[in-house]
Motif scaffolding. Structure first.
Motif, PDB file in Angstrom:
ATOM      1  N   ASN A  85       0.809  -1.220   0.000  1.00 40.06           N
ATOM      2  CA  ASN A  85       0.000   0.000   0.000  1.00 40.06           C
ATOM      3  C   ASN A  85       0.846   1.276   0.000  1.00 40.06           C
ATOM      4  OD1 ASN A  85       0.993  -0.015   2.529  1.00 40.06           O
ATOM      5  ND2 ASN A  85      -0.954   0.236   3.589  1.00 40.06           N
ATOM      6  N   ASP A  86       2.069   1.185  -0.525  1.00 36.53           N
ATOM      7  CA  ASP A  86       2.877   2.404  -0.583  1.00 36.53           C
ATOM      8  C   ASP A  86       2.897   2.953  -2.012  1.00 36.53           C
ATOM      9  OD1 ASP A  86       5.828   1.340  -1.717  1.00 36.53           O
ATOM     10  OD2 ASP A  86       4.585  -0.135  -0.693  1.00 36.53           O
ATOM     11  N   ILE A  90       2.302   1.401  -6.006  1.00 34.09           N
ATOM     12  CA  ILE A  90       1.177   1.880  -6.823  1.00 34.09           C
ATOM     13  C   ILE A  90       1.696   2.417  -8.157  1.00 34.09           C
ATOM     14  CG2 ILE A  90      -0.719   3.554  -6.958  1.00 34.09           C
ATOM     15  CD1 ILE A  90      -0.942   3.394  -3.894  1.00 34.09           C
ATOM     16  N   TYR A 101      -6.186   0.173  -8.725  1.00 35.16           N
ATOM     17  CA  TYR A 101      -5.384  -0.390  -7.644  1.00 35.16           C
ATOM     18  C   TYR A 101      -6.202  -0.375  -6.360  1.00 35.16           C
ATOM     19  CZ  TYR A 101      -0.878  -1.324  -5.297  1.00 35.16           C
ATOM     20  OH  TYR A 101       0.176  -1.891  -4.620  1.00 35.16           O
ATOM     21  N   ILE A 102      -6.377  -1.549  -5.776  1.00 36.62           N
ATOM     22  CA  ILE A 102      -7.103  -1.649  -4.507  1.00 36.62           C
ATOM     23  C   ILE A 102      -6.122  -2.092  -3.427  1.00 36.62           C
ATOM     24  CG2 ILE A 102      -8.857  -2.967  -3.246  1.00 36.62           C
ATOM     25  CD1 ILE A 102     -10.382  -3.187  -5.963  1.00 36.62           C
ATOM     26  N   MET A 103      -6.167  -1.373  -2.288  1.00 35.71           N
ATOM     27  CA  MET A 103      -5.319  -1.754  -1.163  1.00 35.71           C
ATOM     28  C   MET A 103      -6.143  -2.587  -0.195  1.00 35.71           C
ATOM     29  SD  MET A 103      -3.400   1.905  -0.603  1.00 35.71           S
ATOM     30  CE  MET A 103      -4.640   3.008  -1.310  1.00 35.71           C
ATOM     31  N   LYS A 104      -5.679  -3.784   0.107  1.00 31.36           N
ATOM     32  CA  LYS A 104      -6.392  -4.641   1.064  1.00 31.36           C
ATOM     33  C   LYS A 104      -6.287  -4.030   2.459  1.00 31.36           C
ATOM     34  CE  LYS A 104      -5.606  -9.031  -1.344  1.00 31.36           C
ATOM     35  NZ  LYS A 104      -4.666 -10.159  -1.417  1.00 31.36           N
ATOM     36  N   PRO A 105      -7.260  -4.181   3.345  1.00 31.30           N
ATOM     37  CA  PRO A 105      -8.483  -4.938   3.096  1.00 31.30           C
ATOM     38  C   PRO A 105      -9.484  -4.160   2.248  1.00 31.30           C
ATOM     39  CG  PRO A 105      -8.542  -3.988   5.295  1.00 31.30           C
ATOM     40  CD  PRO A 105      -7.214  -3.617   4.694  1.00 31.30           C
ATOM     41  N   PHE A 106     -10.321  -4.919   1.541  1.00 29.53           N
ATOM     42  CA  PHE A 106     -11.307  -4.278   0.668  1.00 29.53           C
ATOM     43  C   PHE A 106     -12.701  -4.733   1.072  1.00 29.53           C
ATOM     44  CE2 PHE A 106     -10.031  -8.300  -1.172  1.00 29.53           C
ATOM     45  CZ  PHE A 106     -11.227  -8.896  -1.511  1.00 29.53           C
ATOM     46  N   ASP A 107     -13.695  -4.039   0.591  1.00 26.80           N
ATOM     47  CA  ASP A 107     -15.070  -4.504   0.781  1.00 26.80           C
ATOM     48  C   ASP A 107     -15.820  -4.368  -0.543  1.00 26.80           C
ATOM     49  OD1 ASP A 107     -15.511  -1.800   0.515  1.00 26.80           O
ATOM     50  OD2 ASP A 107     -16.471  -1.531   2.452  1.00 26.80           O
ATOM     51  N   GLU A 109     -18.061  -2.345  -1.478  1.00 25.78           N
ATOM     52  CA  GLU A 109     -18.207  -0.980  -1.958  1.00 25.78           C
ATOM     53  C   GLU A 109     -16.958  -0.497  -2.718  1.00 25.78           C
ATOM     54  OE1 GLU A 109     -19.059   2.023   1.086  1.00 25.78           O
ATOM     55  OE2 GLU A 109     -21.118   1.738   0.407  1.00 25.78           O
ATOM     56  N   ILE A 110     -15.788  -0.864  -2.209  1.00 26.21           N
ATOM     57  CA  ILE A 110     -14.542  -0.452  -2.871  1.00 26.21           C
ATOM     58  C   ILE A 110     -14.428  -1.142  -4.227  1.00 26.21           C
ATOM     59  CG2 ILE A 110     -12.019  -0.629  -2.752  1.00 26.21           C
ATOM     60  CD1 ILE A 110     -12.238  -0.025   0.251  1.00 26.21           C
ATOM     61  N   LYS A 114     -14.337   0.942  -7.746  1.00 30.27           N
ATOM     62  CA  LYS A 114     -13.173   0.837  -8.640  1.00 30.27           C
ATOM     63  C   LYS A 114     -13.568   0.212  -9.987  1.00 30.27           C
ATOM     64  CE  LYS A 114      -9.800   2.272  -5.859  1.00 30.27           C
ATOM     65  NZ  LYS A 114      -8.839   3.323  -6.174  1.00 30.27           N
TER      66      LYS A 114
ATOM     67  N   GLN B 157      -7.186   4.522   4.846  1.00 36.92           N
ATOM     68  CA  GLN B 157      -7.010   3.832   3.562  1.00 36.92           C
ATOM     69  C   GLN B 157      -8.361   3.454   2.961  1.00 36.92           C
ATOM     70  OE1 GLN B 157      -3.667   1.065   3.115  1.00 36.92           O
ATOM     71  NE2 GLN B 157      -5.203  -0.502   2.726  1.00 36.92           N
ATOM     72  N   GLN B 161     -10.039   5.088  -0.668  1.00 38.21           N
ATOM     73  CA  GLN B 161     -10.279   4.239  -1.842  1.00 38.21           C
ATOM     74  C   GLN B 161     -11.706   4.320  -2.350  1.00 38.21           C
ATOM     75  OE1 GLN B 161      -7.897   0.678  -2.321  1.00 38.21           O
ATOM     76  NE2 GLN B 161      -8.229   0.362  -0.161  1.00 38.21           N
ATOM     77  N   GLN B 175       1.147   9.823   1.467  1.00 42.87           N
ATOM     78  CA  GLN B 175       0.912   8.826   2.482  1.00 42.87           C
ATOM     79  C   GLN B 175       1.396   9.361   3.826  1.00 42.87           C
ATOM     80  OE1 GLN B 175       2.510   5.134   1.217  1.00 42.87           O
ATOM     81  NE2 GLN B 175       0.938   3.965   2.279  1.00 42.87           N
TER      82      GLN B 175
END
Lengths: 121, 279
Positions: A85-86, A90, A101-107, A109-110, A114, B157, B161, B175
């Motif tokens: 996630n830096d 990316i 680009y998705i940074m975990k954790p995701f749900d 909605e994200i 995206k 984060q 997103q 960041q």
């Protein structure tokens, strides 16, 4: 129905992502590393790829570079989905041809927002 | 929940913010206010209400109002309104305001800032056409707590997103630990102010675009009408009013009418427009 290849070495993550994406009417295939994903793409190119970064055998970024080097009429939309996630990761991903680009954790909605932005939903 | 507890809190909320809570929203009240109760060291929601009955602590009441009126928000919420802003509103203003080279936008329930920052990003992306223009974005909310967060422009984060394309994150955020902070350049574009929608907006001045999205739903019809009437006096005759996807002016106010073919955008009714233009 659009097809999406979910590439992640975690069975749990693949299952969660599958559930979410099936809810948005995607036809899902799974691969547990970059090499298997590449084999899948050679046999049948999906519309979208949800791609983890760190995997055994072949990493997500190696897969992406190999995919973008393939001479095909329709390149899939690639959305990274990783704990990396830096900004450097990316930038590297976008430079290698990732569309989102998705940074975990995701749900859900994200994923939805995206996938909407890149025109998949 | 005890109906008289509900009535007391709902009554206070209506009086302080105009927020209308129907009895079926008891769960919302309890879930949102239990954290306030904990912060104030009450053993339960009921105990907090008891204490309010005994003594109206202004600070506690204002925290309760903030907790109930704070809403989740995300960048480029619903996408379409921002596409319309880029493709319709901005081109119109570029032509119509070419002589004075300035316009003003009001984000009237800005919450933690995602809406005004989304607009700021769109304007930044159109920078080449806006050289020498003076653009003001006024962002208001009832809650000081969310305004402090908005000013800081620091998002988790998760928040960073939601709705935000990665290319814009790369361009306009840095960041900061496990958070992402919006650039000082964008923060500078927005003036954040505390404002209660029940007050007259006259002091805020004239606007060319007003975003009033997903907030009218919390008010009863007479209050909605009053708020819209106030807005109609602050909007330029060719200005744009945005409401949320589930909101409408129909049956609430005759000051505005839907803009044809542009879902979610409203303009001043004919007579109002003509009056404003003649004055």
């Amino acid at each position: 129905m659009k097809s999406c290849l979910i590439v992640d070495d975690s069975k749990v993550v693949r299952m969660v992502a599958r559930k979410i994406l099936e809810g948005f009417n995607f036809d899902i295939a799974e691969a547990e590393d970059g090499q298997k994903a590449l084999d899948h793409c050679r046999a049948s190119m999906p519309d979208a790829v949800l791609l983890d970064w760190n995997m055994p055998v072949m990493s997500g970024i190696e897969f992406l570079r190999a995919l973008r080097a393939m001479d095909v009429a329709d390149q899939p939309v690639v959305v990274f989905c990783t704990t990396e996630n830096d900004m450097k990761h990316i930038q590297d991903a976008i430079q290698a041809g990732a569309n989102e680009y998705i940074m975990k954790p995701f749900d859900s909605e994200i994923i939805q927002s995206k996938f909407t932005q890149v025109g998949l939903i | 929940m005890n109906p008289s507890d509900f009535e007391l809190i709902a009554g206070l909320l209506k009086q302080r913010s105009g927020l209308v809570l129907t009895p079926d929203k008891g769960y919302l009240l309890e879930s949102r206010l239990s954290s306030v109760a904990r912060r104030w060291d009450f053993k339960s929601f009921e105990e907090m209400v008891q204490s309010i009955r005994a003594k109206r602590d202004e600070k506690l009441l204002s925290e309760i109002t903030e907790a109930m009126t704070t809403n989740e928000s995300f960048f480029f919420r619903d996408t379409k309104p921002f596409d319309q802003f880029r493709d319709l509103v901005l081109p119109h203003l570029l032509t119509a305001r070419a002589a004075k080279r300035s316009f003003r936008i009001w984000s009237a329930a800005c919450s933690t800032g995602q809406e005004p920052y989304s607009l700021a990003m769109l304007l930044k992306e159109a920078e080449s056409k806006l050289a020498g223009w003076r653009i003001e974005i006024i962002a208001t909310d009832l809650s000081n707590e969310v305004l402090d967060k908005a000013k800081e422009g620091l998002y988790t984060q998760f928040e960073a997103q939601r709705g935000l394309p990665i290319t814009l994150l790369m361009k306009y955020f840095t960041q900061a630990g496990d958070h992402w902070q919006i650039s000082p350049e964008l923060r500078k574009m927005i003036t954040f102010k505390t404002f209660n929608l029940l007050e007259s907006p006259a002091s805020l001045g004239q606007f060319d675009v007003i975003f009033l999205r997903n907030v009218l739903i919390y008010f009863d019809p007479p209050t909605k009408g009053k708020i819209l009437e106030g807005m109609s006096r602050q909007l330029a005759s060719d200005g744009f009013l945005y409401l949320g996807g589930a909101e409408t002016v129909l049956g609430v106010s005759d000051k505005f009418k839907p803009k044809q073919g542009q879902r979610g955008i409203y303009e001043l009714s004919q007579t109002e427009g003509a009056l404003a233009a003649a004055s």
